[in-house]
Design a protein around this motif. Structure first.
Motif, short mmCIF file in Angstrom:
data_model
loop_
_atom_site.label_atom_id
_atom_site.label_comp_id
_atom_site.label_asym_id
_atom_site.label_seq_id
_atom_site.Cartn_x
_atom_site.Cartn_y
_atom_site.Cartn_z
N UNK A 152 -30.76 9.91 -5.81
CA UNK A 152 -29.50 10.06 -5.60
C UNK A 152 -28.63 10.19 -6.79
N UNK A 153 -27.38 10.69 -6.09
CA UNK A 153 -26.59 9.79 -7.04
C UNK A 153 -24.60 10.26 -6.15
N UNK A 154 -24.21 9.13 -6.70
CA UNK A 154 -22.52 9.58 -5.88
C UNK A 154 -21.88 9.91 -7.74
N UNK A 206 -17.52 28.46 -15.01
CA UNK A 206 -18.97 29.05 -15.21
C UNK A 206 -19.01 28.34 -16.17
N UNK A 207 -18.41 27.73 -16.83
CA UNK A 207 -18.67 26.79 -18.15
C UNK A 207 -17.68 25.41 -18.10
N UNK A 208 -17.21 25.56 -17.43
CA UNK A 208 -16.68 24.23 -17.71
C UNK A 208 -17.20 23.20 -16.03
N UNK A 209 -16.42 21.58 -16.56
CA UNK A 209 -16.89 20.35 -15.70
C UNK A 209 -16.22 19.11 -15.86
N UNK A 210 -15.86 19.02 -14.43
CA UNK A 210 -15.17 18.40 -14.00
C UNK A 210 -15.89 16.84 -13.32
N UNK A 211 -15.98 15.77 -14.39
CA UNK A 211 -16.24 14.95 -13.66
C UNK A 211 -14.87 13.91 -12.80
N UNK A 212 -15.24 13.89 -11.86
CA UNK A 212 -14.43 13.94 -10.68
C UNK A 212 -14.49 12.52 -10.40
N UNK A 213 -15.77 11.76 -10.18
CA UNK A 213 -15.09 10.54 -9.88
C UNK A 213 -16.44 9.82 -10.21
N UNK A 214 -16.41 8.53 -10.75
CA UNK A 214 -17.90 8.05 -11.45
C UNK A 214 -18.50 7.24 -9.79
N UNK A 215 -19.65 7.32 -10.39
CA UNK A 215 -20.51 6.28 -8.79
C UNK A 215 -21.52 5.85 -9.41
N UNK A 241 -12.50 22.69 8.09
CA UNK A 241 -12.28 23.17 6.97
C UNK A 241 -11.05 22.16 6.09
N UNK A 242 -11.63 21.12 6.00
CA UNK A 242 -10.61 19.82 5.80
C UNK A 242 -10.99 19.52 4.63
N UNK A 243 -10.46 18.38 4.21
CA UNK A 243 -11.34 17.71 2.69
C UNK A 243 -11.67 16.73 3.42
N UNK A 244 -12.98 15.79 2.70
CA UNK A 244 -13.39 14.23 3.14
C UNK A 244 -12.68 13.72 4.32
N UNK A 284 -13.10 7.58 2.19
CA UNK A 284 -12.64 7.21 1.75
C UNK A 284 -12.19 7.59 0.20
N UNK A 285 -13.55 7.45 -0.48
CA UNK A 285 -13.66 6.97 -2.16
C UNK A 285 -13.38 8.71 -2.48
N UNK A 286 -13.91 9.85 -1.58
CA UNK A 286 -13.78 11.13 -1.83
C UNK A 286 -12.57 11.72 -1.33
N UNK A 287 -11.66 11.67 -1.09
CA UNK A 287 -10.55 12.14 0.85
C UNK A 287 -10.58 13.16 0.02
N UNK A 288 -9.96 13.44 -1.47
CA UNK A 288 -9.44 15.40 -1.68
C UNK A 288 -10.44 15.83 -1.96
N UNK A 289 -12.19 15.25 -2.59
CA UNK A 289 -13.04 16.33 -2.04
C UNK A 289 -13.09 17.50 -1.56
N UNK A 290 -13.84 18.36 -1.64
CA UNK A 290 -14.08 19.17 -1.08
C UNK A 290 -15.58 19.82 -0.69
N UNK A 291 -16.14 19.59 0.49
CA UNK A 291 -18.00 19.29 0.34
C UNK A 291 -18.52 20.19 -0.06
N UNK A 292 -19.71 20.10 0.02
CA UNK A 292 -20.87 21.10 -1.08
C UNK A 292 -20.90 22.28 0.37
N UNK A 293 -20.85 21.67 1.67
CA UNK A 293 -20.95 22.13 2.79
C UNK A 293 -19.63 23.14 3.06
N UNK A 294 -18.61 22.94 3.19
CA UNK A 294 -17.22 23.33 3.78
C UNK A 294 -17.18 24.21 1.86
N UNK A 295 -17.57 24.06 0.57
CA UNK A 295 -17.50 25.30 -0.31
C UNK A 295 -18.82 26.56 0.17
#
Length: 334
Positions: free
Chosen positions: A137-139, A147-156, A229-232, A276-287
């Motif tokens: 389980x990871x946050x 396809x070959x880039x990744x952003x560490x957008x938040x520490x958990x 269709x909204x961010x978290x 609140x902590x992931x306010x700007x995130x698009x959930x995986x289900x929305x994506x």
């Protein structure tokens, strides 16, 4: 140590990048879905952005391919001495099929520790009983802009725990419990590597409570963000939205109580804090909905419905969001 990562989505690329940056004496093998992605990573490496802010600053690190980078279809039977010590399975539930597990099994021996990072109630009974199967389980926040880039957008934090005989519980009526002892040396070494990589990781003797906590959070947040269709964070922007969230939460708690599933009194506040902590995130289900892909709704809200059915308690709200989300899928992923 040989570490295989199956799945080159955002989480797979994040773990691959962070482990490669430790410069420890490990062999990393990355297994992708397509040859196109594997070829791109072999030729150009992974572009790793250490934070969300680093994207706008164009501040990234190029991580050359370390070890083998191939599509899963290229797996061949290998010599026993070359089997993986650790396998991280970061694909979505929709890709966790019998055939996929068979392919992963070609890289595993009885001493291999397999860590599954899927959402919802897992299909861990697909794994062979003699394998050492763990739930993860990871946050950690991760986004994949290409396809070959990744952003560490938040520490958990990442929590892992042993699943006895590779079977996840469907509810507390099962006899299966997280193993309390006998963690493999490979797992302890992996935790040490994650620490050196700057990731917060630990072992749990009650991984099932963590699984059901994550299930509840996903079941309340993900389908509503996909439907609206909204961010978290925008879930908390009106009393009406919070009321719908609370209905899904309370309905699931009734199912948990009936099934004797352990939960914490802080769980509702945890859900609000995640928003609140992931306010700007698009959930995986929305994506997934935006891309017309099949979602994980069957293993998230569908799991709550199924547990309720086994214990003679209805979960109509979760049934409805399952039906609505499934009706939004117009095509399968390529």
């Amino acid at each position: 140590m040989i570490i295989d990562i199956f799945g080159a989505g955002s989480l797979g690329l994040l773990f691959y990048s962070k482990l490669a940056l430790t410069e420890e004496e490990i062999r990393l093998n990355l297994w992708t879905r397509t040859e196109e992605q594997a070829s791109l990573i072999r030729e150009q490496g992974v572009q790793f952005y250490p934070s969300a802010n680093s994207v706008s600053l164009m501040d990234s690190l190029t991580i050359p391919a370390k070890g083998s980078v191939k599509p899963v279809s290229d797996i061949r039977q290998t010599d026993q001495n070359q089997k993986a010590d650790i396998i991280l399975v970061t694909v979505k539930q929709t890709h966790l099929t019998t055939d996929f597990v068979r392919q992963v099994g070609k890289r595993a021996s009885e001493r291999t520790a397999i860590i599954c990072f899927q959402n919802g109630i897992r299909m861990d009974n697909l794994w062979r009983d003699q394998w050492q199967v763990y739930a993860g389980i990871t946050t950690e926040g991760a986004k994949k802009p290409s396809a070959h880039a990744v952003v560490h957008s938040g520490y958990g934090e990442t929590v892992i725990g042993r699943l006895v005989q590779g079977h996840s519980t469907a509810d507390r009526g099962d006899e299966s419990k997280g193993a309390e002892n006998g963690q493999s040396d490979a797992i302890l070494l992996l935790l040490n590597l994650w620490t050196k990589a700057g990731l917060n990781a630990s072992l749990s003797n009650n991984i099932e409570m963590a699984i059901y906590r994550k299930l509840m959070i996903n079941a309340v947040i993900n389908p509503l963000t996909a439907l609206w269709r909204i961010p978290n964070g925008e879930l908390l922007q009106s009393p009406e939205r919070i009321s719908v969230m609370k209905r899904l939460y309370e309905e699931a708690i009734q199912v948990y109580d009936k099934a004797d599933i352990e939960w914490s009194e802080s769980l509702w506040n945890d859900i609000l804090q995640v928003c609140r902590a992931t306010a700007s995130n698009t959930s995986s289900m929305l994506a997934d909905v935006q891309q017309g892909r099949r979602t994980e709704i069957e293993w998230i809200n569908g799991s709550i419905v199924e547990i309720g059915q086994r214990h003679q308690i209805a979960a109509p709200g979760h049934e409805w969001v399952c039906a609505l989300i499934e009706a939004m899928t117009t095509k399968e992923a390529d």
